[in-house]
Design a protein around this motif. Sequence first.
Motif, PDB file in Angstrom:
ATOM      1  N   ASP A 108       0.824  -1.207   0.000  1.00  0.00           N
ATOM      2  CA  ASP A 108       0.000   0.000   0.000  1.00  0.00           C
ATOM      3  C   ASP A 108       0.857   1.256   0.000  1.00  0.00           C
ATOM      4  N   SER A 109       1.925   1.258  -0.791  1.00  0.00           N
ATOM      5  CA  SER A 109       2.877   2.366  -0.751  1.00  0.00           C
ATOM      6  C   SER A 109       2.501   3.536  -1.650  1.00  0.00           C
ATOM      7  N   LEU A 110       1.395   3.434  -2.390  1.00  0.00           N
ATOM      8  CA  LEU A 110       1.027   4.526  -3.289  1.00  0.00           C
ATOM      9  C   LEU A 110       0.763   5.815  -2.510  1.00  0.00           C
ATOM     10  N   GLU A 111       0.137   5.704  -1.345  1.00  0.00           N
ATOM     11  CA  GLU A 111      -0.125   6.901  -0.551  1.00  0.00           C
ATOM     12  C   GLU A 111       1.182   7.595  -0.163  1.00  0.00           C
ATOM     13  N   ALA A 112       2.194   6.804   0.246  1.00  0.00           N
ATOM     14  CA  ALA A 112       3.485   7.388   0.620  1.00  0.00           C
ATOM     15  C   ALA A 112       4.148   8.042  -0.584  1.00  0.00           C
ATOM     16  N   ALA A 142      -9.199   2.531  -7.117  1.00  0.00           N
ATOM     17  CA  ALA A 142      -9.481   2.157  -5.729  1.00  0.00           C
ATOM     18  C   ALA A 142      -8.911   3.135  -4.719  1.00  0.00           C
ATOM     19  N   LEU A 143      -7.997   4.029  -5.131  1.00  0.00           N
ATOM     20  CA  LEU A 143      -7.342   4.920  -4.182  1.00  0.00           C
ATOM     21  C   LEU A 143      -8.352   5.904  -3.589  1.00  0.00           C
ATOM     22  N   PRO A 144      -8.493   5.927  -2.260  1.00  0.00           N
ATOM     23  CA  PRO A 144      -9.481   6.828  -1.657  1.00  0.00           C
ATOM     24  C   PRO A 144      -9.023   8.273  -1.541  1.00  0.00           C
ATOM     25  N   ASP A 145      -7.734   8.543  -1.710  1.00  0.00           N
ATOM     26  CA  ASP A 145      -7.229   9.898  -1.560  1.00  0.00           C
ATOM     27  C   ASP A 145      -7.796  10.820  -2.649  1.00  0.00           C
ATOM     28  N   PRO A 146      -8.025  12.086  -2.328  1.00  0.00           N
ATOM     29  CA  PRO A 146      -8.475  13.029  -3.359  1.00  0.00           C
ATOM     30  C   PRO A 146      -7.370  13.276  -4.380  1.00  0.00           C
ATOM     31  N   MET A 147      -7.714  13.203  -5.642  1.00  0.00           N
ATOM     32  CA  MET A 147      -6.765  13.422  -6.720  1.00  0.00           C
ATOM     33  C   MET A 147      -7.314  14.489  -7.664  1.00  0.00           C
ATOM     34  N   PRO A 162     -15.315   1.551  -7.525  1.00  0.00           N
ATOM     35  CA  PRO A 162     -14.352   2.653  -7.366  1.00  0.00           C
ATOM     36  C   PRO A 162     -14.540   3.404  -6.053  1.00  0.00           C
ATOM     37  N   ALA A 163     -13.471   4.037  -5.608  1.00  0.00           N
ATOM     38  CA  ALA A 163     -13.535   4.885  -4.417  1.00  0.00           C
ATOM     39  C   ALA A 163     -14.337   6.146  -4.731  1.00  0.00           C
ATOM     40  N   ALA A 164     -14.743   6.837  -3.691  1.00  0.00           N
ATOM     41  CA  ALA A 164     -15.427   8.113  -3.875  1.00  0.00           C
ATOM     42  C   ALA A 164     -14.487   9.107  -4.547  1.00  0.00           C
ATOM     43  N   MET A 165     -14.993   9.813  -5.557  1.00  0.00           N
ATOM     44  CA  MET A 165     -14.179  10.771  -6.309  1.00  0.00           C
ATOM     45  C   MET A 165     -14.952  12.069  -6.511  1.00  0.00           C
ATOM     46  N   LEU A 193     -18.678   5.233 -11.459  1.00  0.00           N
ATOM     47  CA  LEU A 193     -17.782   6.373 -11.284  1.00  0.00           C
ATOM     48  C   LEU A 193     -18.569   7.674 -11.161  1.00  0.00           C
ATOM     49  N   THR A 194     -19.596   7.804 -11.985  1.00  0.00           N
ATOM     50  CA  THR A 194     -20.433   9.000 -11.904  1.00  0.00           C
ATOM     51  C   THR A 194     -21.143   9.072 -10.557  1.00  0.00           C
ATOM     52  N   THR A 195     -21.640   7.938 -10.083  1.00  0.00           N
ATOM     53  CA  THR A 195     -22.282   7.886  -8.766  1.00  0.00           C
ATOM     54  C   THR A 195     -21.289   8.253  -7.671  1.00  0.00           C
ATOM     55  N   ALA A 196     -20.014   7.882  -7.862  1.00  0.00           N
ATOM     56  CA  ALA A 196     -18.968   8.210  -6.884  1.00  0.00           C
ATOM     57  C   ALA A 196     -18.561   9.674  -6.936  1.00  0.00           C
ATOM     58  N   GLY A 197     -19.162  10.437  -7.844  1.00  0.00           N
ATOM     59  CA  GLY A 197     -18.906  11.872  -7.909  1.00  0.00           C
ATOM     60  C   GLY A 197     -17.973  12.311  -9.009  1.00  0.00           C
ATOM     61  N   ALA A 198     -17.466  11.374  -9.824  1.00  0.00           N
ATOM     62  CA  ALA A 198     -16.487  11.724 -10.848  1.00  0.00           C
ATOM     63  C   ALA A 198     -17.128  12.484 -12.003  1.00  0.00           C
ATOM     64  N   ARG A 199     -16.325  13.353 -12.600  1.00  0.00           N
ATOM     65  CA  ARG A 199     -16.690  13.998 -13.867  1.00  0.00           C
ATOM     66  C   ARG A 199     -16.083  13.118 -14.966  1.00  0.00           C
ATOM     67  N   LEU A 200     -16.903  12.230 -15.508  1.00  0.00           N
ATOM     68  CA  LEU A 200     -16.412  11.117 -16.327  1.00  0.00           C
ATOM     69  C   LEU A 200     -16.322  11.463 -17.800  1.00  0.00           C
ATOM     70  N   ARG A 201     -15.239  10.994 -18.427  1.00  0.00           N
ATOM     71  CA  ARG A 201     -15.131  10.940 -19.881  1.00  0.00           C
ATOM     72  C   ARG A 201     -14.900   9.477 -20.251  1.00  0.00           C
ATOM     73  N   LEU A 202     -15.861   8.872 -20.921  1.00  0.00           N
ATOM     74  CA  LEU A 202     -15.768   7.465 -21.331  1.00  0.00           C
ATOM     75  C   LEU A 202     -15.379   7.419 -22.799  1.00  0.00           C
ATOM     76  N   ARG A 203     -14.277   6.719 -23.070  1.00  0.00           N
ATOM     77  CA  ARG A 203     -13.739   6.689 -24.445  1.00  0.00           C
ATOM     78  C   ARG A 203     -13.598   5.250 -24.905  1.00  0.00           C
ATOM     79  N   LEU A 204     -14.341   4.882 -25.965  1.00  0.00           N
ATOM     80  CA  LEU A 204     -14.290   3.545 -26.550  1.00  0.00           C
ATOM     81  C   LEU A 204     -13.517   3.621 -27.868  1.00  0.00           C
ATOM     82  N   LEU A 205     -12.444   2.821 -27.982  1.00  0.00           N
ATOM     83  CA  LEU A 205     -11.589   2.847 -29.171  1.00  0.00           C
ATOM     84  C   LEU A 205     -11.986   1.722 -30.124  1.00  0.00           C
TER      85      LEU A 205
END
Length: 263
Positions: A108-112, A142-147, A162-165, A193-205
């Motif tokens: 779990d070193s991503l936070e550090a 999955a990262l819960p930290d605000p980004m 997904p975590a809350a965003m 993701l949208t339910t989690a609060g994200a401003r989503l851009r979904l891109r299908l290639l």
Amino acid sequence: MFPSRENHVAHSNPGLISGLLAAGLFLMGAQPLAAREAPAEPLEEVEAFVAGEAHGTLVLPLGATDRQTPAIVILADGETPDGRAAPYLDQLLGAGLAVLEMATLPGDSLEAVLVALARHPRVLGERIGLLGFGLGARQVAALPDPMAARALLYPGCAGMAPAAMPGQAVLLMHGDADAANPAPDCARLGEALTTAGARLRLRLLPGASYAWDRPAFAGEGHARLPRPDGAGRVEAHAWPEMTALSAAEVAGFFAASLLGARP
């Protein structure tokens, strides 16, 4: 018939002619060296990055020494990078963003890592984004930290929670020929993701498989890679042209999300 003046000189002093020829050849050989262009200036600064047991490479845009810049952390699809981040790194640097590619990221070193990166004197700590490929994209989601922003490339959409965003910009990108990321599953993830609060851009290639951006090692354009959800393997077909397009789009997404006026 009398010999010409040139012939007379040549016959009377062959050593002189040899010397003149040698001097001419020397000058001919030296001229391209004088005209050779100076080596191009480097476009970035590279330094090792360590946060506990996590290691990576931080690349900073050159010329930004007097200011802080937003940064993107890249997480690989597996334990070690495999080269697929290179075109994205080039595009992100071109957009004026610093890039940290993680080589080892135990536990779990991503936070550090994020805390250490935010303290870097050249990084704008409140504007850090995350880019993940496959398994790395699942860590990003999955990262819960605000980004400030997140990009998820072919994360294995089924069953992800997904975590809350709240208010965070999120790009979800996958191919329509990817057995690990069927369009209905990714549409449901987009809703989550949208339910989690994200401003989503979904891109299908269209036509892209799983890991279309993985380099074709030893000329092999296809491979069977571990699925990001751990359920077996999935076909991956290298597509350099699509890689160039997706790298440019990811860089544009982060530039639009992170390069506005400082808060």
